[in-house]
Design an enzyme around this catalytic site. Structure first.
Site, PDB file in Angstrom:
ATOM      1  N   ARG A 186       2.912  14.122  14.554  1.00  0.00           N
ATOM      2  CA  ARG A 186       3.377  13.393  15.746  1.00  0.00           C
ATOM      3  C   ARG A 186       4.868  13.609  15.984  1.00  0.00           C
ATOM      4  O   ARG A 186       5.320  13.725  17.116  1.00  0.00           O
ATOM      5  CB  ARG A 186       3.124  11.894  15.549  1.00  0.00           C
ATOM      6  CG  ARG A 186       1.878  11.413  16.202  1.00  0.00           C
ATOM      7  CD  ARG A 186       1.878   9.908  16.536  1.00  0.00           C
ATOM      8  NE  ARG A 186       2.469   8.978  15.621  1.00  0.00           N
ATOM      9  CZ  ARG A 186       1.790   8.279  14.694  1.00  0.00           C
ATOM     10  NH1 ARG A 186       0.498   8.443  14.559  1.00  0.00           N
ATOM     11  NH2 ARG A 186       2.408   7.416  13.915  1.00  0.00           N
ATOM     12  N   GLU A 207       9.123   0.375   3.342  1.00  0.00           N
ATOM     13  CA  GLU A 207       9.109  -0.395   4.593  1.00  0.00           C
ATOM     14  C   GLU A 207       8.589  -1.798   4.293  1.00  0.00           C
ATOM     15  O   GLU A 207       7.525  -1.953   3.694  1.00  0.00           O
ATOM     16  CB  GLU A 207       8.210   0.262   5.641  1.00  0.00           C
ATOM     17  CG  GLU A 207       8.307  -0.496   6.975  1.00  0.00           C
ATOM     18  CD  GLU A 207       7.205  -0.151   7.955  1.00  0.00           C
ATOM     19  OE1 GLU A 207       7.509   0.411   9.002  1.00  0.00           O
ATOM     20  OE2 GLU A 207       6.025  -0.444   7.657  1.00  0.00           O
ATOM     21  N   HIS A 246      10.648  -5.771  10.842  1.00  0.00           N
ATOM     22  CA  HIS A 246      10.562  -4.603   9.953  1.00  0.00           C
ATOM     23  C   HIS A 246      11.917  -4.256   9.346  1.00  0.00           C
ATOM     24  O   HIS A 246      12.919  -4.206  10.051  1.00  0.00           O
ATOM     25  CB  HIS A 246      10.073  -3.368  10.720  1.00  0.00           C
ATOM     26  CG  HIS A 246       8.670  -3.486  11.231  1.00  0.00           C
ATOM     27  ND1 HIS A 246       8.000  -2.452  11.816  1.00  0.00           N
ATOM     28  CD2 HIS A 246       7.802  -4.528  11.232  1.00  0.00           C
ATOM     29  CE1 HIS A 246       6.783  -2.844  12.168  1.00  0.00           C
ATOM     30  NE2 HIS A 246       6.639  -4.106  11.830  1.00  0.00           N
ATOM     31  N   HIS A 284      -4.727  -3.478  15.786  1.00  0.00           N
ATOM     32  CA  HIS A 284      -4.744  -2.204  15.052  1.00  0.00           C
ATOM     33  C   HIS A 284      -6.154  -1.611  15.082  1.00  0.00           C
ATOM     34  O   HIS A 284      -6.340  -0.432  15.354  1.00  0.00           O
ATOM     35  CB  HIS A 284      -4.279  -2.468  13.611  1.00  0.00           C
ATOM     36  CG  HIS A 284      -3.958  -1.222  12.844  1.00  0.00           C
ATOM     37  ND1 HIS A 284      -4.845  -0.674  11.955  1.00  0.00           N
ATOM     38  CD2 HIS A 284      -2.874  -0.431  12.848  1.00  0.00           C
ATOM     39  CE1 HIS A 284      -4.301   0.404  11.434  1.00  0.00           C
ATOM     40  NE2 HIS A 284      -3.100   0.582  11.957  1.00  0.00           N
ATOM     41  N   ARG A 310       0.835  -1.193   0.000  1.00  0.00           N
ATOM     42  CA  ARG A 310       0.000   0.000   0.000  1.00  0.00           C
ATOM     43  C   ARG A 310       0.881   1.259   0.000  1.00  0.00           C
ATOM     44  O   ARG A 310       2.032   1.230   0.433  1.00  0.00           O
ATOM     45  CB  ARG A 310      -0.942   0.031   1.205  1.00  0.00           C
ATOM     46  CG  ARG A 310      -0.244   0.082   2.577  1.00  0.00           C
ATOM     47  CD  ARG A 310      -0.327   1.482   3.188  1.00  0.00           C
ATOM     48  NE  ARG A 310       0.348   1.632   4.457  1.00  0.00           N
ATOM     49  CZ  ARG A 310       1.602   2.021   4.595  1.00  0.00           C
ATOM     50  NH1 ARG A 310       2.362   2.250   3.536  1.00  0.00           N
ATOM     51  NH2 ARG A 310       2.131   2.190   5.797  1.00  0.00           N
TER      52      ARG A 310
END
Ligand code: 0O2
Length: 215
Positions: free
Chosen positions: A67, A151, A131, A167, A54
């Site tokens: 943030r 990522e 990750h 999530h 995505r």
């Protein structure tokens, strides 16, 4: 959502950013498919169950920049948001995760710039995943964009099941879920770890029997 447009390395609009990151995603997806096919050919086994990819929404990018205390500019998103392009690889077994990470790291035009091993070191919430932030060059008709970040998250089916629900819960309660729900999630994460370990052991035992019997 408002992204201020400025100019960096020839990238001057959201549309162009999307084009470049989508191209980077496609390159990595193709490499992964080739690795999976080759693995099937050599070892008669597919380490990848499936792949999801995505491009992060502009709203989500702006939130992340806020943030981090950064202004919402194209320059800042390229510099500070590592997951504009994201790929999630779902595997059957924990051992596949490390095998794939190693295979990705040895690809000549992929540079691994950051690794977070939330499998060896899970988050306090129970989150487990591996990750990698990697960069790939993207070739356009008139230039090459070096170091486009992607990522890559690698996790098992069970870890993915847990992470999807967590999530949803995180967003539903805006990051402030009741304590008993958070505790229950930690308990479920332990069950995921146990299930992954048992399924791997079972698979190893079946493979050993198959080798013995030449199946
Ligand atoms: P969203 O909404 O999923 O896109 P860094 O990359 O080091 O600058 P970041 O982005 O905090 O900093 O890195 P990290 O910890 O590797 O997290 C990246 C992504 O992993 C997150 O993106 C989530 O998709 C996922 N993730 C991390 N921690 C958790 C967790 O506790 N639970 C779940 N379900 N997913 C997690 P975003 O942008 O934070 O969120």
């Amino acid at each position: 959502m408002e992204l201020k447009v400025d100019y960096r390395d020839g990238i001057d609009s959201w549309k162009e950013v999307t084009l470049i990151y989508s191209a980077a995603l496609r390159q990595i997806e193709t490499k992964l498919e080739i690795l999976n096919d080759e693995f099937q050919h050599v070892h008669l086994y597919n380490p990848i169950e499936h792949i999801k990819s995505r491009i992060k929404t502009p709203e989500s990018i702006v939130k992340k920049l806020k943030r981090g205390g950064y202004e919402s500019t194209i320059d800042n998103m390229i510099k500070y948001v590592n997951d504009i392009a994201g790929i999630r690889i779902i595997c059957s077994f924990t051992s596949d995760i490390y095998r794939l990470a190693e295979m990705i790291g040895t690809q000549k035009d992929i540079r691994v710039v950051k690794v977070k091993d939330y499998i060896t070191y899970p988050k306090a919430s129970g989150y487990k995943s591996y990750h990698l932030i990697v960069t790939v060059p993207v070739y356009l008709s008139d230039r090459m964009i070096e170091d486009t970040k992607v990522e890559i998250q690698i996790r098992t089916v069970a870890m993915d099941f847990w992470a999807s629900l967590e999530h949803k819960i995180h967003y539903k309660f805006e990051g402030d879920a009741p304590e008993y729900i958070r505790n229950e999630l930690v308990e479920c994460a332990k069950m995921v770890t146990d299930l992954d370990a048992r399924m791997l052991k079972l698979n190893d035992e079946v493979s050993a029997i198959s080798r013995e019997r030449n199946m």
